[in-house]
Design a protein around this motif. Structure first.
Motif, PDB file in Angstrom:
ATOM      1  N   GLY A 183       6.720  -5.875  19.092  1.00 29.90           N
ATOM      2  CA  GLY A 183       6.378  -4.487  18.824  1.00 29.90           C
ATOM      3  C   GLY A 183       4.978  -4.341  18.267  1.00 29.90           C
ATOM      4  N   VAL A 184       4.544  -3.099  18.218  1.00 33.61           N
ATOM      5  CA  VAL A 184       3.264  -2.769  17.580  1.00 33.61           C
ATOM      6  C   VAL A 184       3.568  -1.776  16.461  1.00 33.61           C
ATOM      7  CG1 VAL A 184       1.148  -1.440  17.939  1.00 33.61           C
ATOM      8  CG2 VAL A 184       1.760  -3.258  19.531  1.00 33.61           C
TER       9      VAL A 184
ATOM     10  N   LEU B 267       0.825  -1.218   0.000  1.00 39.45           N
ATOM     11  CA  LEU B 267       0.000   0.000   0.000  1.00 39.45           C
ATOM     12  C   LEU B 267       0.858   1.267   0.000  1.00 39.45           C
ATOM     13  CD1 LEU B 267      -2.852  -1.062   2.458  1.00 39.45           C
ATOM     14  CD2 LEU B 267      -3.100  -0.566   0.008  1.00 39.45           C
ATOM     15  N   HIS B 268       2.187   1.109   0.172  1.00 39.94           N
ATOM     16  CA  HIS B 268       3.152   2.217   0.111  1.00 39.94           C
ATOM     17  C   HIS B 268       3.034   3.184   1.273  1.00 39.94           C
ATOM     18  CE1 HIS B 268       3.903   1.792  -4.531  1.00 39.94           C
ATOM     19  NE2 HIS B 268       4.288   0.742  -3.855  1.00 39.94           N
ATOM     20  N   VAL B 269       2.301   2.789   2.323  1.00 38.86           N
ATOM     21  CA  VAL B 269       2.111   3.688   3.463  1.00 38.86           C
ATOM     22  C   VAL B 269       3.290   3.590   4.428  1.00 38.86           C
ATOM     23  CG1 VAL B 269      -0.403   3.721   3.408  1.00 38.86           C
ATOM     24  CG2 VAL B 269       0.771   1.870   4.627  1.00 38.86           C
ATOM     25  N   PRO B 270       3.574   4.672   5.172  1.00 37.98           N
ATOM     26  CA  PRO B 270       4.652   4.586   6.159  1.00 37.98           C
ATOM     27  C   PRO B 270       4.228   3.780   7.386  1.00 37.98           C
ATOM     28  CG  PRO B 270       3.601   6.747   6.277  1.00 37.98           C
ATOM     29  CD  PRO B 270       2.959   6.013   5.125  1.00 37.98           C
ATOM     30  N   VAL B 271       5.178   3.031   7.920  1.00 35.04           N
ATOM     31  CA  VAL B 271       4.933   2.177   9.092  1.00 35.04           C
ATOM     32  C   VAL B 271       6.093   2.376  10.059  1.00 35.04           C
ATOM     33  CG1 VAL B 271       4.551  -0.181   9.924  1.00 35.04           C
ATOM     34  CG2 VAL B 271       3.860   0.437   7.594  1.00 35.04           C
ATOM     35  N   VAL B 272       5.784   2.479  11.344  1.00 36.50           N
ATOM     36  CA  VAL B 272       6.843   2.447  12.347  1.00 36.50           C
ATOM     37  C   VAL B 272       6.593   1.297  13.301  1.00 36.50           C
ATOM     38  CG1 VAL B 272       7.372   4.913  12.294  1.00 36.50           C
ATOM     39  CG2 VAL B 272       5.621   4.075  13.854  1.00 36.50           C
ATOM     40  N   ASN B 273       7.679   0.683  13.748  1.00 40.89           N
ATOM     41  CA  ASN B 273       7.569  -0.283  14.840  1.00 40.89           C
ATOM     42  C   ASN B 273       7.844   0.434  16.144  1.00 40.89           C
ATOM     43  OD1 ASN B 273       7.515  -3.104  15.988  1.00 40.89           O
ATOM     44  ND2 ASN B 273       9.559  -2.451  16.649  1.00 40.89           N
ATOM     45  N   VAL B 274       6.939   0.244  17.095  1.00 41.14           N
ATOM     46  CA  VAL B 274       7.143   0.788  18.433  1.00 41.14           C
ATOM     47  C   VAL B 274       7.333  -0.386  19.371  1.00 41.14           C
ATOM     48  CG1 VAL B 274       6.248   2.301  20.222  1.00 41.14           C
ATOM     49  CG2 VAL B 274       5.574   2.665  17.840  1.00 41.14           C
ATOM     50  N   PRO B 275       8.517  -0.531  19.989  1.00 44.03           N
ATOM     51  CA  PRO B 275       8.697  -1.641  20.923  1.00 44.03           C
ATOM     52  C   PRO B 275       8.007  -1.344  22.244  1.00 44.03           C
ATOM     53  CG  PRO B 275      10.719  -0.334  20.753  1.00 44.03           C
ATOM     54  CD  PRO B 275       9.712   0.297  19.838  1.00 44.03           C
ATOM     55  N   GLY B 276       7.972  -2.340  23.104  1.00 40.81           N
ATOM     56  CA  GLY B 276       7.404  -2.065  24.427  1.00 40.81           C
ATOM     57  C   GLY B 276       6.690  -3.263  25.039  1.00 40.81           C
ATOM     58  N   PHE B 277       6.348  -4.229  24.207  1.00 42.37           N
ATOM     59  CA  PHE B 277       5.599  -5.375  24.725  1.00 42.37           C
ATOM     60  C   PHE B 277       6.479  -6.626  24.674  1.00 42.37           C
ATOM     61  CE2 PHE B 277       2.921  -2.208  22.790  1.00 42.37           C
ATOM     62  CZ  PHE B 277       2.101  -1.877  23.860  1.00 42.37           C
TER      63      PHE B 277
END
Lengths: 405, 405
Positions: free
Chosen positions: B367-368, B348-358
């Motif tokens: 990550g989420v 879909l070419h959308v930006p994604v970030v991984n947020v760690p924490g779990f």
């Protein structure tokens, strides 16, 4: 006939028959280049010793081990990496730059037995319209043109701009990720088939074939010159004369968004180029056009939505006829001529071939483009063989195999 | 604190203050690599002498002439060309291949004052799921993962997969022309901002922000493990606790074609890869999946039609929350873990970030992902700063700056 006058198909056939060696062929090509180089200035890099060494290496390969393109001699535009020659992009930044890397297409050519002769000139990064020193071989006062279909028309040769992505751009200096398309030039339709691996096609005439032209091309293709108007009129007449049907596509009705294509193309090209070249081409980097991300997405999505609808209509025809250029090669070298007639098809990702055969007021070549739906490249090459035979014989300008004395 | 324990932002700050030199920083990093290299095996190439020489060159640059990334030390995946180090693609074909060429992104990093430390391992051409020898630093019995979001989740670090095309892929070995996306890993949200030039963002909490999750993710994201289910549930609860709204997007209703994305992605990736790799990865070349041009165009056009509609819905939210991976890093090295949760967003070419924490059942990081519309990359980095603060503090797994003893 001097070997340099042969088409690639003819040369390969003589090499296969054992009546011509790769070394003798290359020696003839080099002598012709020496004769014409000062007038044409087509080479960004040519190492005679290297080329003759490669030719000798090919000559000693036993017949059973020769690749499918054995004996084909190829020039590579100087925005495509070659591991044994510099790649300079006609940019001072890359002067004498020689990364030891073959682009994917070059690696495939080499492994198939082709010989890379030299690097050909380019506009800076193949991205500007500023011309290199190269002259039109038919008239040294005129431009050679810039990229694919336009210079093919200006020089009276065959060209195939394939479906976008059909030839990997790996190892090509990226300008526009979504528009850059590698293609092929050749002296004859048969040569293009040889390179494009389309298989041999017997030209069987155009009788019963159905072609199309656009009913209202003016908005998307402004300011056609007399040369292109004459070429299209004559092309349509010749096809009908030979038993083909030529319909008009009412683009205003079936593709009301078609007229936005030039704007969308410019938006995508500029915003793609900004990412690719960063601080190298200042005007585009500084975003003088003021293109926003929103405009870029509207353009990308607009083009993407139009692509399948153009394909669908074109499926009903052997090919669409459209001008390759506004007119003959313009006099002078300030720029490489208008690309306005090419950008729409480039953005639509459809395959396009230039078929030479017509001429402008000054007797210089003018080609006609055939366009087919995406991935109908091989079909298009076959149609061109049939069409090209007629245009070459009766169009009024006879391709002279790119050679003038 | 040993310099190798610093985030890039902290190191840059000490270097700017004159309390740390680039040479001392690099020496510390190299000593840490020596300690951990046997266990982790993350490097495809590392030349200690070269790196120390570059560090000394940087140290003598007068403060007024230092670039915006002066003192940032970067590892480059070994499918991206670096002119002073070999680029081998984890492929026997390219063993000891060292074209003197910097990829566009590497050239920009260098000219901004960053130091290229070494080449990091990759799956073959970054295209297979066959793992290199690299181990997960948190558990040497587990995989490190393959590309971008997934390994970020497995290793508990930050990652940004930007909008497709936002970072030029020039000089990246092309696998999929329409999917390949260069991205960034970092130890902290601030480091990503530093590299992504998003400007400093003060995390001001998530109160009043509106987030979304998919109502029916099962068809597009099959077989979530307990780790990712727990992570999403906890992430939603934490966001609500901190005053944010989390809505469900009824994807079955608003995007009935969304469930086709995994198939479309596979079709495009396979057919793109066939062009790019030609005879290199035999299974895909031989077209074992039997993908036709028609299937390819249906996939390309289907994805292109869905992209603006996904953007439009996502415009209504700060970000969409979605699992980064099915679960913790799997045990073993046969493959780098499932990419099923990433391919849809990539296409879909959308930006994604991984947020760690779990964390998962075995105490390893999960990550989420946060997803935003195309070109809302900077917005996404800002949202992540606010979200990341909460997840890091209360998610249950505390990122340990990628370092275990």
């Amino acid at each position: 006939m001097e070997p340099y006058r042969l088409t690639a198909t003819q040369a390969v056939s003589q090499i296969q028959a054992g009546t011509l060696t790769v070394s003798a062929y290359v020696t003839s090509l080099l002598s012709r280049i020496e004769q014409r180089d000062e007038a044409v200035q087509a080479w960004a890099y040519l190492d005679r010793e290297l080329v003759l060494r490669r030719a000798r290496e090919l000559d000693v390969i036993p017949p059973g081990e020769r690749g499918p393109l054995y004996g084909v001699v190829v020039g590579v535009k100087d925005v495509i990496y070659t591991k044994d020659m510099p790649t300079q992009h006609n940019s001072p930044i890359y002067k004498d730059d020689a990364p030891a890397l073959d682009a994917g297409c070059v690696a495939i050519l080499r492994s198939s037995g082709a010989l890379i002769l030299r690097k050909t000139t380019t506009t800076e990064f193949a991205a500007t319209i500023t011309s290199p020193a190269t002259r039109n071989p038919h008239d040294p006062a005129r431009t050679l043109g810039g990229s694919m279909i336009r210079p093919a028309s200006f020089n009276g040769v065959y060209a195939l701009k394939p479906t976008w992505g059909a030839i990997s751009p790996e190892g090509l200096k990226v300008y526009s990720l979504t528009l850059d398309t590698l293609g092929l030039y050749a002296r004859s339709a048969a040569d293009l088939e040889l390179l494009g691996a389309s298989g041999n096609s017997e030209a069987k005439g155009v009788s019963g074939m159905r072609f199309a032209v656009l009913k209202n091309p003016r908005a998307a293709f402004p300011d056609p010159g007399l040369g292109s108007q004459h070429a299209i009129t004559k092309a349509v007449a010749l096809l009908r004369e030979h038993g083909a049907t030529v319909d008009e596509i009412d683009n205003d009705t079936v593709w009301p968004d078609f007229d936005q294509m030039p704007t969308w193309h410019r938006t995508v090209m500029t915003t793609d180029g900004r990412v690719a070249l960063d601080e190298q081409l200042a005007g585009q980097v500084e975003n003088k056009g003021g293109f926003t991300h929103k405009a870029r997405l509207a353009a990308l999505d607009g083009i993407a939505a139009l692509q399948p609808r153009v394909d669908q209509v074109l499926q009903g025809y052997e090919a669409l006829l459209t001008p390759s250029v506004p007119d003959e090669a313009p006099v002078g070298f300030e720029n490489t001529g208008s690309a306005a007639f090419n950008s729409v098809w480039r953005a639509l990702h459809v395959p396009v071939v230039n078929v030479p055969g017509f001429q402008g007021e000054d007797g210089l070549p003018v080609g006609v483009s055939l366009v087919a739906p995406r991935y109908r490249d091989r079909h298009l090459v076959r149609v061109r063989a049939a069409v090209g035979e007629i245009f070459e014989a009766q169009g009024g300008w006879r391709p002279k195999n790119h050679i003038h004395d």
